[in-house]
Design a protein around this motif. Structure first.
Motif, PDB file in Angstrom:
ATOM      1  N   ASN A  41      48.344  37.742  59.371  1.00  0.00           N
ATOM      2  CA  ASN A  41      49.291  39.040  59.243  1.00  0.00           C
ATOM      3  C   ASN A  41      50.701  38.129  58.650  1.00  0.00           C
ATOM      4  O   ASN A  41      51.422  37.656  59.440  1.00  0.00           O
ATOM      5  CB  ASN A  41      49.253  39.741  60.572  1.00  0.00           C
ATOM      6  N   HIS A  42      50.849  38.151  57.510  1.00  0.00           N
ATOM      7  CA  HIS A  42      51.812  37.562  56.665  1.00  0.00           C
ATOM      8  C   HIS A  42      52.892  38.343  56.066  1.00  0.00           C
ATOM      9  O   HIS A  42      52.522  39.516  55.808  1.00  0.00           O
ATOM     10  CB  HIS A  42      51.168  36.359  56.128  1.00  0.00           C
TER      11      HIS A  42
ATOM     12  N   HIS B 263      55.599  31.323  62.069  1.00  0.00           N
ATOM     13  CA  HIS B 263      54.946  31.019  61.100  1.00  0.00           C
ATOM     14  C   HIS B 263      55.855  29.715  59.953  1.00  0.00           C
ATOM     15  O   HIS B 263      55.531  28.785  59.735  1.00  0.00           O
ATOM     16  CB  HIS B 263      54.362  31.863  60.071  1.00  0.00           C
TER      17      HIS B 263
ATOM     18  N   MET C  31      55.362  27.346  56.881  1.00  0.00           N
ATOM     19  CA  MET C  31      54.982  28.529  55.747  1.00  0.00           C
ATOM     20  C   MET C  31      56.160  29.050  55.035  1.00  0.00           C
ATOM     21  O   MET C  31      56.586  30.071  55.218  1.00  0.00           O
ATOM     22  CB  MET C  31      53.920  29.873  56.794  1.00  0.00           C
TER      23      MET C  31
HETATM   24 CU   LIG Z   1      52.549  33.797  57.981  1.00  0.00          CU
END
Ligand SMILES: [Cu+2]
Ligand SMILES: *[C@@H]1O[C@H](CO)[C@@H](O)[C@H](O)[C@H]1NC(C)=O
Ligand SMILES: *[C@@H]1O[C@H](CO)[C@@H](O)[C@H](O)[C@H]1NC(C)=O
Ligand SMILES: *[C@@H]1O[C@H](CO)[C@@H](O)[C@H](O)[C@H]1NC(C)=O
Ligand SMILES: *[C@@H]1O[C@H](CO)[C@@H](O)[C@H](O)[C@H]1NC(C)=O
Length: 213
Positions: free
Chosen positions: A41-42, A103, A108
């Motif tokens: 879920n980014h 993240h 990320m």
């Molecule tokens: Cu992410």
């Protein structure tokens, strides 16, 4: 094409990565971000070299895209197109997801058009991200600084997306995509509802509805 997220066993970062994470792109180039991996879920959210894990004022933001099914089986994947409008300065971005742990500090982050020889290198940016103590979740719009999208992520019905920004004010970037630009800037994915300015656009599949019910 940039892969967003991976499987747990993907090398060099597992779930929490953009692949590749540093690349060049000239004015008018369309970067296609492909959301992948389960769980996932980014977001693709513009930041700055100095604050890698905070949204840049006036920056672009895809909103969150959740991977709900295993994507190794050939399922069409969620995608988001971002068009480069100014290749003369670096463009920095991160994933703003906080769950299960933030993240961005896991590395990320990504960069477009990092200048060779500059102290503002991708590795310095990623190192700073890894030291960030907070991660900004604020929602930006589709139009950013040096790059813009003209539509929300296109999300097949097996997946879900959440966008709370001012999508209605999005305009087609210069040299941008043909075919999918829209005066309302609303979602073109089958699972999205249209989003007026400032509203929440959320899409989900029937299985998720059952769970929620
Ligand atoms: Cu992410
Ligand atoms: C996804 O499917 C592939 C192929 O069937 C399998 O190898 C992999 O373990 C699955 N991943 C997850 C997280 O279930
Ligand atoms: C994204 O851009 C690519 C390359 O220009 C194009 O083939 C594709 O149809 C675009 N997708 C969407 C959803 O606009
Ligand atoms: C790309 O567009 C920006 C903004 O218009 C401009 O400043 C820059 O010079 C352009 N890059 C090239 C290589 O023409
Ligand atoms: C994705 O992550 C966001 C932020 O943590 C969360 O609000 C949302 O419920 C998640 N799932 C979907 C389908 O957007």
């Amino acid at each position: 094409t940039i892969q967003v997220g991976g499987e747990t066993n993907t090398p060099n970062g597992g779930i929490y990565q953009f692949m590749p994470n540093s690349f060049t792109a000239t004015n008018g180039s369309v970067i296609t971000f492909v959301f992948s991996g389960i769980p996932g879920n980014h977001s693709i959210t513009q930041s700055s070299f100095n604050s890698p894990c905070e949204p840049l004022a006036g920056g672009f933001d895809s909103g969150w895209v959740e991977i709900l099914v295993n994507t190794t089986g050939g399922t069409p994947l969620p995608m988001w197109n971002l068009t480069i409008t100014d290749d003369s300065n670096p463009i920095w971005f991160y994933c703003k997801q906080l769950l299960p742990s933030p993240h961005c500090p896991l590395g990320m982050v990504g960069a477009i058009n990092v200048q060779a020889g500059s102290a503002n290198s991708f590795s310095a940016f990623q190192s700073a991200a890894e030291k960030a103590s907070t991660v900004g979740e604020g929602q930006n719009g589709l139009v950013g600084v040096g790059a813009s999208a003209s539509a929300l992520p296109v999300v097949p019905s097996e997946f879900a997306t959440l966008f709370t920004g001012a999508s209605a004010s999005a305009t087609a970037p210069a040299g941008g995509q043909t075919g999918s630009t829209s005066g309302t800037g609303s979602a073109s994915g089958s699972s999205n509802t249209n989003a007026p300015s400032g509203a929440v656009a959320i899409g989900f599949n029937s299985n998720l509805l059952v769970i929620l019910g």
